[in-house]
Scaffold this motif. Structure first.
Motif, PDB file in Angstrom:
ATOM      1  N   HIS A 143       0.806  -1.220   0.000  1.00 19.94           N
ATOM      2  CA  HIS A 143       0.000   0.000   0.000  1.00 19.94           C
ATOM      3  C   HIS A 143       0.838   1.269   0.000  1.00 19.94           C
ATOM      4  O   HIS A 143       0.295   2.368  -0.164  1.00 19.94           O
ATOM      5  N   ASP A 144       2.132   1.146   0.202  1.00 13.28           N
ATOM      6  CA  ASP A 144       2.997   2.324   0.190  1.00 13.28           C
ATOM      7  C   ASP A 144       3.409   2.612  -1.249  1.00 13.28           C
ATOM      8  O   ASP A 144       4.352   2.026  -1.771  1.00 13.28           O
ATOM      9  N   VAL A 145       2.692   3.525  -1.884  1.00 15.06           N
ATOM     10  CA  VAL A 145       2.890   3.784  -3.309  1.00 15.06           C
ATOM     11  C   VAL A 145       3.593   5.116  -3.559  1.00 15.06           C
ATOM     12  O   VAL A 145       3.653   5.585  -4.690  1.00 15.06           O
ATOM     13  N   GLY A 146       4.105   5.740  -2.500  1.00 17.58           N
ATOM     14  CA  GLY A 146       4.827   6.997  -2.661  1.00 17.58           C
ATOM     15  C   GLY A 146       3.929   8.200  -2.847  1.00 17.58           C
ATOM     16  O   GLY A 146       4.362   9.213  -3.398  1.00 17.58           O
ATOM     17  N   SER A 147       2.708   8.126  -2.368  1.00 14.46           N
ATOM     18  CA  SER A 147       1.753   9.220  -2.558  1.00 14.46           C
ATOM     19  C   SER A 147       1.833  10.242  -1.429  1.00 14.46           C
ATOM     20  O   SER A 147       2.513  10.024  -0.412  1.00 14.46           O
ATOM     21  N   ASP A 148       1.086  11.340  -1.594  1.00 16.72           N
ATOM     22  CA  ASP A 148       1.007  12.329  -0.525  1.00 16.72           C
ATOM     23  C   ASP A 148       0.310  11.762   0.712  1.00 16.72           C
ATOM     24  O   ASP A 148       0.614  12.154   1.841  1.00 16.72           O
ATOM     25  N   ILE A 149      -0.574  10.810   0.502  1.00 17.90           N
ATOM     26  CA  ILE A 149      -1.215  10.143   1.636  1.00 17.90           C
ATOM     27  C   ILE A 149      -0.176   9.358   2.440  1.00 17.90           C
ATOM     28  O   ILE A 149      -0.159   9.396   3.674  1.00 17.90           O
ATOM     29  N   ASP A 150       0.693   8.647   1.734  1.00 19.64           N
ATOM     30  CA  ASP A 150       1.760   7.913   2.421  1.00 19.64           C
ATOM     31  C   ASP A 150       2.637   8.851   3.233  1.00 19.64           C
ATOM     32  O   ASP A 150       3.075   8.505   4.342  1.00 19.64           O
ATOM     33  N   ALA A 151       2.908  10.024   2.697  1.00 17.75           N
ATOM     34  CA  ALA A 151       3.750  10.986   3.413  1.00 17.75           C
ATOM     35  C   ALA A 151       3.086  11.418   4.719  1.00 17.75           C
ATOM     36  O   ALA A 151       3.742  11.532   5.762  1.00 17.75           O
ATOM     37  N   VAL A 152       1.771  11.649   4.683  1.00 15.78           N
ATOM     38  CA  VAL A 152       1.052  12.028   5.901  1.00 15.78           C
ATOM     39  C   VAL A 152       1.067  10.893   6.917  1.00 15.78           C
ATOM     40  O   VAL A 152       1.252  11.104   8.124  1.00 15.78           O
ATOM     41  N   LEU A 153       0.897   9.660   6.442  1.00 17.56           N
ATOM     42  CA  LEU A 153       0.789   8.511   7.340  1.00 17.56           C
ATOM     43  C   LEU A 153       2.135   7.957   7.791  1.00 17.56           C
ATOM     44  O   LEU A 153       2.172   7.093   8.675  1.00 17.56           O
ATOM     45  N   ALA A 154       3.225   8.448   7.206  1.00 16.09           N
ATOM     46  CA  ALA A 154       4.543   7.875   7.504  1.00 16.09           C
ATOM     47  C   ALA A 154       4.859   7.812   9.001  1.00 16.09           C
ATOM     48  O   ALA A 154       5.440   6.825   9.468  1.00 16.09           O
ATOM     49  N   PRO A 155       4.502   8.821   9.822  1.00 15.99           N
ATOM     50  CA  PRO A 155       4.858   8.752  11.249  1.00 15.99           C
ATOM     51  C   PRO A 155       3.950   7.848  12.085  1.00 15.99           C
ATOM     52  O   PRO A 155       4.194   7.711  13.291  1.00 15.99           O
ATOM     53  N   ARG A 156       2.927   7.257  11.483  1.00 13.25           N
ATOM     54  CA  ARG A 156       1.991   6.473  12.289  1.00 13.25           C
ATOM     55  C   ARG A 156       2.681   5.254  12.897  1.00 13.25           C
ATOM     56  O   ARG A 156       3.644   4.726  12.332  1.00 13.25           O
ATOM     57  N   PRO A 157       2.210   4.793  14.035  1.00 15.85           N
ATOM     58  CA  PRO A 157       2.793   3.571  14.617  1.00 15.85           C
ATOM     59  C   PRO A 157       2.457   2.363  13.756  1.00 15.85           C
ATOM     60  O   PRO A 157       1.364   2.276  13.184  1.00 15.85           O
ATOM     61  N   ARG A 158       3.387   1.467  13.639  1.00 15.09           N
ATOM     62  CA  ARG A 158       3.180   0.248  12.857  1.00 15.09           C
ATOM     63  C   ARG A 158       3.617  -0.946  13.685  1.00 15.09           C
ATOM     64  O   ARG A 158       4.587  -0.870  14.435  1.00 15.09           O
ATOM     65  N   ARG A 159       2.932  -2.029  13.501  1.00 11.64           N
ATOM     66  CA  ARG A 159       3.395  -3.258  14.145  1.00 11.64           C
ATOM     67  C   ARG A 159       4.310  -4.001  13.172  1.00 11.64           C
ATOM     68  O   ARG A 159       4.229  -3.785  11.948  1.00 11.64           O
ATOM     69  N   PRO A 160       5.163  -4.868  13.680  1.00 10.97           N
ATOM     70  CA  PRO A 160       6.059  -5.606  12.776  1.00 10.97           C
ATOM     71  C   PRO A 160       5.261  -6.395  11.743  1.00 10.97           C
ATOM     72  O   PRO A 160       4.184  -6.925  12.031  1.00 10.97           O
ATOM     73  N   ALA A 161       5.792  -6.459  10.525  1.00 11.87           N
ATOM     74  CA  ALA A 161       5.115  -7.191   9.447  1.00 11.87           C
ATOM     75  C   ALA A 161       5.333  -8.687   9.640  1.00 11.87           C
ATOM     76  O   ALA A 161       6.438  -9.205   9.401  1.00 11.87           O
ATOM     77  N   GLN A 162       4.300  -9.379  10.074  1.00 11.84           N
ATOM     78  CA  GLN A 162       4.431 -10.820  10.304  1.00 11.84           C
ATOM     79  C   GLN A 162       4.533 -11.602   9.001  1.00 11.84           C
ATOM     80  O   GLN A 162       4.976 -12.752   8.999  1.00 11.84           O
ATOM     81  N   ASP A 163       4.133 -10.974   7.886  1.00 11.90           N
ATOM     82  CA  ASP A 163       4.177 -11.669   6.591  1.00 11.90           C
ATOM     83  C   ASP A 163       5.360 -11.224   5.742  1.00 11.90           C
ATOM     84  O   ASP A 163       5.318 -11.363   4.516  1.00 11.90           O
ATOM     85  N   ALA A 164       6.406 -10.695   6.367  1.00 11.32           N
ATOM     86  CA  ALA A 164       7.601 -10.307   5.605  1.00 11.32           C
ATOM     87  C   ALA A 164       8.113 -11.518   4.823  1.00 11.32           C
ATOM     88  O   ALA A 164       8.188 -12.632   5.347  1.00 11.32           O
ATOM     89  N   ALA A 165       8.447 -11.299   3.560  1.00 10.61           N
ATOM     90  CA  ALA A 165       8.796 -12.415   2.673  1.00 10.61           C
ATOM     91  C   ALA A 165       9.920 -13.269   3.232  1.00 10.61           C
ATOM     92  O   ALA A 165       9.867 -14.512   3.171  1.00 10.61           O
ATOM     93  N   GLU A 166      10.945 -12.641   3.776  1.00  9.36           N
ATOM     94  CA  GLU A 166      12.084 -13.397   4.306  1.00  9.36           C
ATOM     95  C   GLU A 166      11.672 -14.261   5.496  1.00  9.36           C
ATOM     96  O   GLU A 166      12.098 -15.415   5.628  1.00  9.36           O
ATOM     97  N   ALA A 167      10.813 -13.719   6.367  1.00  8.26           N
ATOM     98  CA  ALA A 167      10.357 -14.475   7.528  1.00  8.26           C
ATOM     99  C   ALA A 167       9.492 -15.655   7.105  1.00  8.26           C
ATOM    100  O   ALA A 167       9.629 -16.773   7.638  1.00  8.26           O
ATOM    101  N   VAL A 168       8.592 -15.428   6.147  1.00  7.83           N
ATOM    102  CA  VAL A 168       7.730 -16.513   5.671  1.00  7.83           C
ATOM    103  C   VAL A 168       8.571 -17.622   5.040  1.00  7.83           C
ATOM    104  O   VAL A 168       8.335 -18.815   5.272  1.00  7.83           O
ATOM    105  N   ALA A 169       9.570 -17.236   4.263  1.00  8.71           N
ATOM    106  CA  ALA A 169      10.451 -18.241   3.645  1.00  8.71           C
ATOM    107  C   ALA A 169      11.191 -19.053   4.705  1.00  8.71           C
ATOM    108  O   ALA A 169      11.380 -20.265   4.554  1.00  8.71           O
TER     109      ALA A 169
END
Length: 249
Positions: A143-169
């Protein structure tokens, strides 16, 4: 996490509907061998993708499973007799039952690495040797497509990505699944507009910002200041990975 029983009726409409489902099914089908057998769609949701897989591969006996009764009810309307209630961490099937297992938009919802490992382990367990496991990875990043919306949301808290490709592999390797292939597809109709993103924030779609969190309105105010409030920014691009179960020694 969202209440998927309450979300079931509007789920497809709010997430790209049939165009997104067609794109997802096409990507998944490109990773599944075209031959007779059995396929399990774990966490099948409303069955909107499951139905397309079944229609495209009539030689496959397709089963869908979902933990949420509301979602399973919707899926049953699309694939009568082929859907059951089941937790993907504890699948109610014998070992080596299926020739393919798919799990689209599930792993990112899980709370920690232990749950992801449990799901991958179960999908591997019910696969026959030589069978294929297909799953989406890195959903949040799509969902991070480099838009102005992404720029506004960039500081929001995020949880770790449990589906990160390296972790799933890594989890897959623990259970005898080797990387096979990958694909991408566009989440048609899911590009964010400022106004729709404000609605998503207030509904709790950003899981670390639940409804009523005082930070929500701060982000909403900054989003409301963006131009073109109803213009959707680019659609997300989702990644799918496949893994093949090693043949028994």
């Amino acid at each position: 996490m969202l209440n998927y029983d309450k979300e079931a009726d509007a789920y497809d409409t709010l997430r790209g509907g049939e165009p997104r489902a067609e794109a997802a099914a096409r990507a998944v089908l490109g990773l599944i061998p075209d031959r007779p057998g059995r396929l399990l769609d774990a966490a099948c949701g409303t069955g909107i993708v499951t139905r397309r897989i079944a229609a495209a591969r009539p030689a496959l006996r397709v089963t869908g499973a979902d933990l949420a009764p509301g979602m399973a009810h919707r899926a049953t309307a699309r694939l009568p007799g082929a859907i059951l209630l089941a937790d993907s961490r504890r699948l109610p099937f014998a070992d080596a039952t299926f020739d393919a297992v798919t799990s689209i938009w599930l792993l990112h919802l899980l709370s920690d690495a232990a749950e992801v490992r449990a799901v991958v382990a179960e999908c591997a367990r019910v696969l026959r040797p030589g069978g294929v496991f297909v799953t989406t990875v890195d959903k949040a990043a799509a969902h991070d497509v480099g838009s102005d919306i992404d720029a506004v949301l960039a500081p929001r808290p995020r949880r770790p990505a449990q589906d990160a490709a390296e972790a799933v592999a890594a989890h897959a390797a623990e259970h005898g699944l080797q990387p096979a292939a990958g694909a991408c597809f566009t989440g048609l109709g899911q590009g964010r507009s400022p106004r729709s993103t404000i609605g998503d924030l207030r509904r709790g779609w950003f899981t670390v910002l639940p409804p009523g969190d005082p930070r929500v309105e701060g982000f909403a105010e900054r989003l409301a200041a963006l131009p073109d409030q109803d213009r959707r920014r680019p659609d997300p691009r989702f990644r799918v990975r496949s893994f093949r179960k090693l043949a028994a020694a």
